[in-house]
Design an enzyme around this catalytic site. Structure first.
Site, PDB file in Angstrom:
ATOM      1  N   ASN A 207       0.858  -1.122   0.039  1.00  0.00           N
ATOM      2  CA  ASN A 207       0.114  -0.076  -0.032  1.00  0.00           C
ATOM      3  C   ASN A 207       0.819   1.131  -0.155  1.00  0.00           C
ATOM      4  O   ASN A 207       2.149   1.143   0.361  1.00  0.00           O
ATOM      5  CB  ASN A 207      -0.910   0.074   1.277  1.00  0.00           C
ATOM      6  CG  ASN A 207      -0.126  -0.202   2.437  1.00  0.00           C
ATOM      7  OD1 ASN A 207       0.572   0.980   2.905  1.00  0.00           O
ATOM      8  ND2 ASN A 207      -0.267  -1.160   3.159  1.00  0.00           N
ATOM      9  N   ALA A 272       1.886   1.213  11.516  1.00  0.00           N
ATOM     10  CA  ALA A 272       2.046   0.545  10.471  1.00  0.00           C
ATOM     11  C   ALA A 272       0.791   0.525   9.775  1.00  0.00           C
ATOM     12  O   ALA A 272      -0.231   0.402  10.085  1.00  0.00           O
ATOM     13  CB  ALA A 272       2.757  -0.808  10.518  1.00  0.00           C
ATOM     14  N   ASP A 276      -4.458  -6.482   5.573  1.00  0.00           N
ATOM     15  CA  ASP A 276      -5.591  -7.198   6.136  1.00  0.00           C
ATOM     16  C   ASP A 276      -5.447  -8.701   5.476  1.00  0.00           C
ATOM     17  O   ASP A 276      -5.930  -9.632   6.302  1.00  0.00           O
ATOM     18  CB  ASP A 276      -6.904  -6.687   5.673  1.00  0.00           C
ATOM     19  CG  ASP A 276      -7.090  -5.349   6.524  1.00  0.00           C
ATOM     20  OD1 ASP A 276      -6.459  -5.169   7.861  1.00  0.00           O
ATOM     21  OD2 ASP A 276      -7.848  -4.504   6.052  1.00  0.00           O
ATOM     22  N   PRO A 302      -3.150 -11.738  11.032  1.00  0.00           N
ATOM     23  CA  PRO A 302      -3.419 -11.412  12.395  1.00  0.00           C
ATOM     24  C   PRO A 302      -3.489  -9.922  12.515  1.00  0.00           C
ATOM     25  O   PRO A 302      -2.804  -9.300  11.991  1.00  0.00           O
ATOM     26  CB  PRO A 302      -2.052 -12.147  12.896  1.00  0.00           C
ATOM     27  CG  PRO A 302      -1.227 -12.120  11.935  1.00  0.00           C
ATOM     28  CD  PRO A 302      -1.597 -12.049  10.617  1.00  0.00           C
ATOM     29  N   ASP A 303      -4.227  -9.646  13.634  1.00  0.00           N
ATOM     30  CA  ASP A 303      -4.247  -8.088  13.827  1.00  0.00           C
ATOM     31  C   ASP A 303      -3.123  -7.924  15.087  1.00  0.00           C
ATOM     32  O   ASP A 303      -3.400  -8.361  16.092  1.00  0.00           O
ATOM     33  CB  ASP A 303      -5.545  -7.742  14.496  1.00  0.00           C
ATOM     34  CG  ASP A 303      -5.649  -6.182  14.672  1.00  0.00           C
ATOM     35  OD1 ASP A 303      -4.740  -5.698  15.302  1.00  0.00           O
ATOM     36  OD2 ASP A 303      -6.720  -5.665  14.189  1.00  0.00           O
ATOM     37  N   ILE A 304      -2.180  -7.367  14.667  1.00  0.00           N
ATOM     38  CA  ILE A 304      -0.851  -7.256  15.421  1.00  0.00           C
ATOM     39  C   ILE A 304      -1.356  -6.474  16.790  1.00  0.00           C
ATOM     40  O   ILE A 304      -0.916  -6.919  17.889  1.00  0.00           O
ATOM     41  CB  ILE A 304       0.165  -6.565  14.785  1.00  0.00           C
ATOM     42  CG1 ILE A 304       0.470  -7.501  13.716  1.00  0.00           C
ATOM     43  CG2 ILE A 304       1.368  -6.552  15.782  1.00  0.00           C
ATOM     44  CD1 ILE A 304       1.488  -6.743  12.476  1.00  0.00           C
ATOM     45  N   LYS A 334     -12.855   0.962  16.595  1.00  0.00           N
ATOM     46  CA  LYS A 334     -11.708   0.136  16.886  1.00  0.00           C
ATOM     47  C   LYS A 334     -11.212   0.414  18.050  1.00  0.00           C
ATOM     48  O   LYS A 334     -10.614  -0.637  18.321  1.00  0.00           O
ATOM     49  CB  LYS A 334     -10.892   0.788  15.522  1.00  0.00           C
ATOM     50  CG  LYS A 334     -11.113   0.142  14.457  1.00  0.00           C
ATOM     51  CD  LYS A 334     -10.008   0.618  13.200  1.00  0.00           C
ATOM     52  CE  LYS A 334     -10.639   0.270  11.769  1.00  0.00           C
ATOM     53  NZ  LYS A 334      -9.937   1.085  10.899  1.00  0.00           N
ATOM     54  N   LYS A 338     -10.319  -2.894  20.162  1.00  0.00           N
ATOM     55  CA  LYS A 338      -8.880  -3.520  20.305  1.00  0.00           C
ATOM     56  C   LYS A 338      -8.495  -2.984  21.837  1.00  0.00           C
ATOM     57  O   LYS A 338      -7.373  -3.386  22.068  1.00  0.00           O
ATOM     58  CB  LYS A 338      -8.045  -2.760  19.342  1.00  0.00           C
ATOM     59  CG  LYS A 338      -8.395  -3.171  17.994  1.00  0.00           C
ATOM     60  CD  LYS A 338      -7.051  -2.772  17.023  1.00  0.00           C
ATOM     61  CE  LYS A 338      -7.880  -2.831  15.359  1.00  0.00           C
ATOM     62  NZ  LYS A 338      -6.758  -3.009  14.649  1.00  0.00           N
TER      63      LYS A 338
HETATM   64  O1  C5P Z   1      -6.432  -1.745   9.884  1.00  0.00           O
HETATM   65  P1  C5P Z   1      -6.968  -0.978  11.106  1.00  0.00           P
HETATM   66  O2  C5P Z   1      -7.896   0.158  10.657  1.00  0.00           O
HETATM   67  O3  C5P Z   1      -7.929  -1.910  11.873  1.00  0.00           O
HETATM   68  O4  C5P Z   1      -5.880  -0.641  11.948  1.00  0.00           O
HETATM   69  C1  C5P Z   1      -6.118   0.226  13.200  1.00  0.00           C
HETATM   70  C2  C5P Z   1      -4.635  -0.188  13.821  1.00  0.00           C
HETATM   71  O5  C5P Z   1      -4.400  -1.518  13.972  1.00  0.00           O
HETATM   72  C3  C5P Z   1      -3.430   0.558  13.509  1.00  0.00           C
HETATM   73  O6  C5P Z   1      -2.814   0.982  14.436  1.00  0.00           O
HETATM   74  C4  C5P Z   1      -2.747  -0.654  12.700  1.00  0.00           C
HETATM   75  O7  C5P Z   1      -1.084  -0.406  12.893  1.00  0.00           O
HETATM   76  C5  C5P Z   1      -3.001  -1.830  13.570  1.00  0.00           C
HETATM   77  N1  C5P Z   1      -3.237  -3.242  12.919  1.00  0.00           N
HETATM   78  C6  C5P Z   1      -2.486  -4.377  13.091  1.00  0.00           C
HETATM   79  N2  C5P Z   1      -2.549  -5.537  12.483  1.00  0.00           N
HETATM   80  C7  C5P Z   1      -3.387  -5.514  11.626  1.00  0.00           C
HETATM   81  C8  C5P Z   1      -4.228  -4.440  10.959  1.00  0.00           C
HETATM   82  C9  C5P Z   1      -3.999  -3.252  11.501  1.00  0.00           C
HETATM   83  O8  C5P Z   1      -1.681  -4.042  14.201  1.00  0.00           O
HETATM   84  N3  C5P Z   1      -3.438  -6.653  10.741  1.00  0.00           N
END
Ligand code: C5P
Length: 395
Positions: A207, A272, A276, A302-304, A334, A338
């Site tokens: 991206n 970062a 997705d 994974p959502d880090i 969000k 989270k």
């Molecule tokens: O993609 P999203 O809008 O959910 O991103 C919100 C936050 O989550 C950002 O801080 C992004 O760095 C983090 N994130 C992540 N891992 C992902 C998607 C987003 O840590 N797979």
């Protein structure tokens, strides 16, 4: 920032050419720069260059008649927030260490009531000599800040320590010295830039994130006195010099590295732009072009951030939400989903790759607007907010 006026001392050395760029960058930071050269420095760079860059005449002589009351050694540094000597030759370090005052610049340094920062620049053997090392140690004891030297190729053809830092790194260090130390002693982990999910040996899904916001956050955290680890996707940027940098490509690699750091982290700022989805079964070889439709199978990454923030004892977690519509509503959702004490909402259409951005901080207390400004200014404001929240709720 309290750094409004600097006396920039230039001594005789090949690195004096870098002092011109340093003067230019300091002026660009909004700092008033008064250059004072030693007579040796004038053999390397002419005063006209500095005068054009700073808008002030250059001084060298203790007895300069352009100073009204004949007290150049006091007048020039009056009201200065710092004296920066760059390059500082071996001879000048020796002079400073002994408190000698036999020319305008050394006299200014002795008669000052502001911090003194010096950027040594000399041949490797001169820097390593016991005398110079003794002088450098004495200067540290006297409260002088030494910036560098760096290691690398030298004008004499040798390689080693003694090179003056590049102008950009010097500005970074000088400005950092004057920022409030709101995160002193804390460990901050920042993720930045895009991720890259391989399709085959040469192609991938990524991206347009430039990494600029994340790098600015890392720099602002360093300025605030934190120890910073920066986990970054591919960018064209030079990371802040003092940050520990870990380069990654894909989201899963980023997660692995973040997990390794998380236990030792006080504050995790996830800037970062993480993909997705990743490509299931990427090809090891370059995929050949043929007439058929190519289908990629994608699986969720994974959502880090959620992974770290849902730990039993998470660090203080900050998220970034880039949205194209219903910005605040989606960002707040969000934040709750989270379990984040703070999320930074920005408009994806204006934020990605742009110079100036508006940020909206959402936390338990509500919304806080950071009016449009460059990313470093926004990063500093964000760090101030993070420090306040961290210090009230986590200390
Ligand atoms: O993609 P999203 O809008 O959910 O991103 C919100 C936050 O989550 C950002 O801080 C992004 O760095 C983090 N994130 C992540 N891992 C992902 C998607 C987003 O840590 N797979």
């Amino acid at each position: 920032m309290q750094l409004k006026r600097i006396v920039l001392g230039v001594t005789g050395g090949v690195a004096a050419y870098k002092a011109a760029e340093l003067a230019r960058l300091l002026v660009k930071e909004g700092i008033d720069v008064q250059v004072v050269c030693t007579s040796a420095a004038r053999h390397f760079v002419g005063p006209a260059t500095f005068q054009a860059l700073t808008g002030h005449p250059v001084f060298t002589d203790l007895w300069d008649e352009r100073v009204d009351n004949g007290m150049a050694h006091i007048d020039l540094s009056r009201g200065a927030d710092a004296i920066v000597v760059a390059p500082a030759s071996a001879d000048f370090l020796a002079k400073l260490a002994q408190g000698r005052a036999d020319d305008l610049l050394s006299t200014l340094c002795l008669a000052r009531d502001c911090p003194l920062l010096v950027a040594p620049a000399m041949n490797r053997q001169m820097w390593e000599s016991p005398a110079t090392q003794r002088n450098a140690a004495q200067l540290l004891l006297d409260g002088v800040s030494l910036i560098g030297p760096d290691s690398g190729e030298q004008a004499c053809g040798e390689t080693g320590f003694g090179r003056m830092l590049e102008a950009e790194a010097l500005v970074e260090a000088i400005v950092a010295r004057f920022q409030p130390k709101q995160l002193n002693g804390l460990k901050v982990l920042v993720t930045a830039g895009p991720t890259f999910e391989a399709i085959d040996a040469v192609r991938g899904i990524t991206n347009p994130s430039s990494g600029r916001m994340g790098y600015a956050v890392a720099r602002a955290a360093l300025e605030a006195g934190a120890e910073v680890t920066l986990i970054t996707g591919r960018t064209c940027l030079t990371p802040p010099r003092e940050a520990r940098v870990i380069n990654i490509l894909g989201a899963q690699q980023m997660l692995t590295e973040v997990e390794k750091e998380a236990d030792a982290t006080d504050i995790f700022i996830s800037v970062a732009a993480v993909a997705d989805y990743y490509v299931l079964n990427p090809s090891e070889q370059k995929i050949k072009k043929d007439a058929h439709i190519l289908t990629l199978e994608l699986a969720p990454n994974p959502d880090i951030l959620a992974n770290i923030s849902s730990r039993p004892k998470p660090p203080f977690c900050v998220g970034f939400a880039a949205e194209s519509e219903n910005m605040e509503e989606y960002a707040e959702l969000k934040r709750r989903r989270k379990h984040l004490p703070l999320i930074v909402a920005n408009d994806v259409r204006e934020a990605v790759g742009a110079e100036d951005v508006q940020l909206i901080l959402l936390d338990e207390a509500g919304r806080h607007v950071l009016e449009k400004a460059d990313k470093l200014t926004q990063a500093r404001r964000l760090i101030t907010h993070v420090a306040q929240l961290y210090n009230t709720h986590y200390q």
